[in-house]
Write an enzyme that holds these catalytic residues in place. Sequence first.
Site, PDB file in Angstrom:
ATOM      1  N   CYS A  35       7.201 -40.587  13.816  1.00 49.63           N
ATOM      2  CA  CYS A  35       7.199 -41.560  14.914  1.00 49.63           C
ATOM      3  C   CYS A  35       6.547 -41.000  16.169  1.00 49.63           C
ATOM      4  O   CYS A  35       6.323 -41.750  17.126  1.00 49.63           O
ATOM      5  CB  CYS A  35       8.607 -42.066  15.201  1.00 49.63           C
ATOM      6  SG  CYS A  35       9.764 -40.766  15.646  1.00 49.63           S
ATOM      7  N   SER A  87      11.555 -48.511  11.138  1.00 51.14           N
ATOM      8  CA  SER A  87      10.546 -49.416  11.689  1.00 51.14           C
ATOM      9  C   SER A  87      11.166 -50.343  12.734  1.00 51.14           C
ATOM     10  O   SER A  87      12.384 -50.565  12.751  1.00 51.14           O
ATOM     11  CB  SER A  87       9.920 -50.248  10.575  1.00 51.14           C
ATOM     12  OG  SER A  87      10.870 -51.182  10.062  1.00 51.14           O
ATOM     13  N   GLU A 126       1.556 -50.436  13.525  1.00 53.62           N
ATOM     14  CA  GLU A 126       1.928 -49.076  13.153  1.00 53.62           C
ATOM     15  C   GLU A 126       1.490 -48.831  11.701  1.00 53.62           C
ATOM     16  O   GLU A 126       2.026 -49.443  10.780  1.00 53.62           O
ATOM     17  CB  GLU A 126       3.430 -48.863  13.289  1.00 53.62           C
ATOM     18  CG  GLU A 126       3.846 -47.434  12.964  1.00 53.62           C
ATOM     19  CD  GLU A 126       5.336 -47.211  13.043  1.00 53.62           C
ATOM     20  OE1 GLU A 126       5.734 -46.089  13.394  1.00 53.62           O
ATOM     21  OE2 GLU A 126       6.101 -48.146  12.750  1.00 53.62           O
ATOM     22  N   GLU A 143      16.929 -44.090   0.660  1.00 54.74           N
ATOM     23  CA  GLU A 143      16.958 -44.046  -0.801  1.00 54.74           C
ATOM     24  C   GLU A 143      15.688 -43.417  -1.376  1.00 54.74           C
ATOM     25  O   GLU A 143      15.643 -43.076  -2.568  1.00 54.74           O
ATOM     26  CB  GLU A 143      17.164 -45.448  -1.380  1.00 54.74           C
ATOM     27  CG  GLU A 143      16.075 -46.460  -1.059  1.00 54.74           C
ATOM     28  CD  GLU A 143      16.280 -47.175   0.275  1.00 54.74           C
ATOM     29  OE1 GLU A 143      15.734 -48.277   0.433  1.00 54.74           O
ATOM     30  OE2 GLU A 143      16.970 -46.615   1.152  1.00 54.74           O
ATOM     31  N   LYS A 166      24.150 -42.909   5.538  1.00 53.77           N
ATOM     32  CA  LYS A 166      23.396 -43.608   4.496  1.00 53.77           C
ATOM     33  C   LYS A 166      21.958 -43.119   4.612  1.00 53.77           C
ATOM     34  O   LYS A 166      21.181 -43.600   5.430  1.00 53.77           O
ATOM     35  CB  LYS A 166      23.475 -45.129   4.701  1.00 53.77           C
ATOM     36  CG  LYS A 166      23.249 -45.974   3.425  1.00 53.77           C
ATOM     37  CD  LYS A 166      21.889 -45.799   2.781  1.00 53.77           C
ATOM     38  CE  LYS A 166      20.780 -46.458   3.579  1.00 53.77           C
ATOM     39  NZ  LYS A 166      19.445 -46.328   2.873  1.00 53.77           N
TER      40      LYS A 166
END
Length: 492
Positions: free
Chosen positions: A284, A229, A385, A179, A176
Amino acid sequence: MSTNGRLLNYINGQWMESGAGAFLDVKNPATAQVMAQVPLSPAEEVHLAAEAGVKAFKHWRRVPAVERVQHLYKFKRLLEEHRDELSRLITNECGKTYAESQAEMQRAIENVEVACGIPSLMQGFNNEDIARGIDEHCFRQPLGVVAAITPFNFPGMVPLWFLPYAVATGNCFILKPSEKVPMTMQRIFQLLEQSGFPPGVVQVVNGAKEAVDAILDHPDIRAVSFVGSTPVARYIYERAARAGKRVQAQGGAKNPVVIMPDADMDMTTRIVADSAFGCAGQRCLAASVGITVGEARNIFVEQLADAAASRKVGYGLDEGVEMGPVITAESKARIEKLIALGEQEGAQVLVDGRNKKVKGYEDGNFVFPTILDHVPPKSEIARTEIFGPVFSLMHAETIEEAIALVNDRSYGNMACIFTSSGAAARQFRYEVNTGNVGINVGVAAPMAFFPFSGWRESFFGDLHAQGMHGVEFYTETKVVVERWPKEWSRKF
């Protein structure tokens, strides 16, 4: 890959239109141009893929490992042949520069290459005569159907942290993708199709939360990999683990770099600027906090400010561009709001990247390099972050004070030190509470044969992505203890 501009799912060896009731626009973040529409696939389409995976697994697990990796060898060759095309696609849907996209695809290809060694990597072990006439063996066997939920910032690389190891070890894999950036994987799955994988072994289902929850809850999906996240990583870990699945969930980061007075300042400035502002800070392992020690502050701050202010920002396919846009207009607004918060909390905006435009791309999501100086260590901006091209500066007098600042945070993805002292470097790598450590390196990204080793709230799980951790994550051990008495053999 699409019907009337709408992207397709790849299920059971077929490209299929989704029955989704809603679609999202996929936009070029530099131009705001709509490139395609991605379906928010319903749970039923995840279930369809899982069923196809279960069926395919019965055959795929019995294919010898030396035969399984032949598909990966072909896939690797196709990725190399189409690397330029894929890099341009990444730049157009993700926003990074062409050079950054090229580097991303190289890392992706390296993971496929490592997974091609699976005939050796998934070997078990054994002992004869653990007792008289009794032998014991340990085998590695695949889990079944596994899935990955991947982020927007590395649309080509991160899915290939997982897919090659999963299928090489004999599992069937469902992806997946984000999107926000689904087009790169649409093209890569065309290459997977050309690589000859049987129907149901590799599948892609586009979507958002409904598709994610269907993956987490489906009883036939045995393991889930995730990058994103920390709040979402925790959600993925808790829900999937509650359903009895294996989970590796990579979360957020707030990566500090310590600059010692004996560092090579020219080299350090160049490397830190590339780390902080490369990929527009949307990775990251981006350096996000700089901690100068003693006199390092006098030179480093000025040099870094010059490097940030002079960095060329624009459309990633244009010549000479060093930094592209952030992914969406919403991300741009959030980042600029956080810069304002830092200013309110007492930080000095040394270089301000807000409210700037790139000529010819006025609708793009551009935030220019930004530096916040004198950031209070206990402030919200010091712990949040930002995931954008914003670098915070703090100052310490000793390495011990700097290490304390590094460890006084909930994340533990990466920490780096710049120094010419072996003693300082050893103290740093020994004492910092992060899973990836850089010594005179600004982005401590592990090679494909090492695990991507985040700690604390940067990772939920036990086994990380890549290398032997990937092999162990996608297999389970079976121990066989056997005896064959001679008198039994004489009966037959």
